[in-house]
Design an enzyme around this catalytic site. Sequence first.
Site, short mmCIF file in Angstrom:
data_model
loop_
_atom_site.label_atom_id
_atom_site.label_comp_id
_atom_site.label_asym_id
_atom_site.label_seq_id
_atom_site.Cartn_x
_atom_site.Cartn_y
_atom_site.Cartn_z
CG ASP A 146 24.42 101.52 90.10
OD1 ASP A 146 23.68 100.41 90.34
OD2 ASP A 146 25.26 101.43 89.08
CG ASP A 196 23.24 95.76 89.71
OD1 ASP A 196 23.28 97.00 90.10
OD2 ASP A 196 23.19 95.76 88.33
#
Length: 464
Positions: free
Chosen positions: A341, A131
């Site tokens: 993201d 992430d």
Amino acid sequence: MQQNKMSLFGFLVFFAYLAIASSLVEVEDNDLRNKQAGMQLNLYHVTGLDSSLKSTSPFSFSDMFIKDEERVRSLHSRLVNHSDTTASSDKVEGPKLVNTPLKSGLSIGSGNYYAKMGIGTPAKYFSMLVDTGSSLSWLQCQPCVIYCHAQVDPVFNPSTSKTYKTFPCSSSQCSSLKGSTLNAPTCSSGSGACVYKASYGDTSFSLGYLSQDVLTLSPSETLSSFVFGCGQDNQGLFGKSAGILGLANDKLSMFAQVSSKHGYAFSYCLPTSFSAPNSSNKGFLSIGSSSITSTSSYKFTPLVKNPMLPTLYGLDLTAITVGGKPLGLAASSYKVPTIIDSGTVITRLPMPVYTALKNSFVRIMSKKYAQAPGISILDTCFKGNVKEMSEVPEIQMIFGGGADLPLKAHNTLIELDKGVTCLAIAGSSENNPIAIIGNYQQQTFKVAYDVANSKIGFAAGGCQ
């Protein structure tokens, strides 16, 4: 899923359809290629592996979209109002006494990507969600004082590692937690160990001890003093992974810790679950300076830091074209906080921009394909099979400095139900004006994060 970051539709075959689905960065020593200033790991989509990460539980696109929307709201909240949501760092009796809600986790697939990393001496390998929006890395740890969700690997047992230790509350690493997780650390009154809390926008969280041990990416690639969280209460949308592997721009992230040796840059290519033109189902995650010099075709855009949350990777989105034609919007329409993201699945655009894009896209697509009712947050749908749709207009996202993302059909359309295909882009609500470049639109592009020189680059050509 940065720190502070599952049905009305019965879609039972998640991994057969979901191009935005989980992938696995499988670290095998013969696949790990050390370079002069970095290293590269092969990345495979989970559908191409004989992997127990594949969930046998039914998966709902609708539920996934709801969680994705919750994440977006959380990101917006933190970008415009960076406030401390925790109490003071009073002494507590370890993580079991911290006041957090207890709820059951759902062992289903995730819309993110997986890495395989080793922890401890001797090393034990664990499947971790990768992430770019998370700082602190953490994994589930025995004795799971409160709760550990189901995972494919045995839960890490710190007592079996010769090199494991916790940090005291007086340590500088413990003091850094608030900046990394947006939650103030607490302290175990019994042992004086530092207690972290990583909370996410979809109500998922991890709570445990701030720890240190050997990180092993291969027998020849280790980090002797890797700082991470040893989770004793871990609940939420983590699938069957062991935890989170943070790649955010923060000194406690895995990226920053490894980059101190290899150089402050990384790149990746996220594969799809089906064969897109000129691509394969294999991708990569590469860390180090050499990861951005091996490809000369990158087009770079300046990295924009939001002072409210500088750990996220910001971009300057300046324009969008559909079928080669601009949307005809004022430049000010694009001037909202914008980030890239890997933990957000579907790209979000401010509503005026999305509406203009949608109208242009429908105007072209409706000439050949009949429209269909929207599904959850995706309201631009057509009747047809995505693989058979040959006349799909290219959507080009243009960024400051001349970088761009030319999105073909495999980056813009997703078949959610048999014969129903939707535009995989959504609008952010009027109350949450934010733009996020999600992982679906990034797939098959090489994305370079040159943090040392404050720029982000894109290169087409697939995950060769």
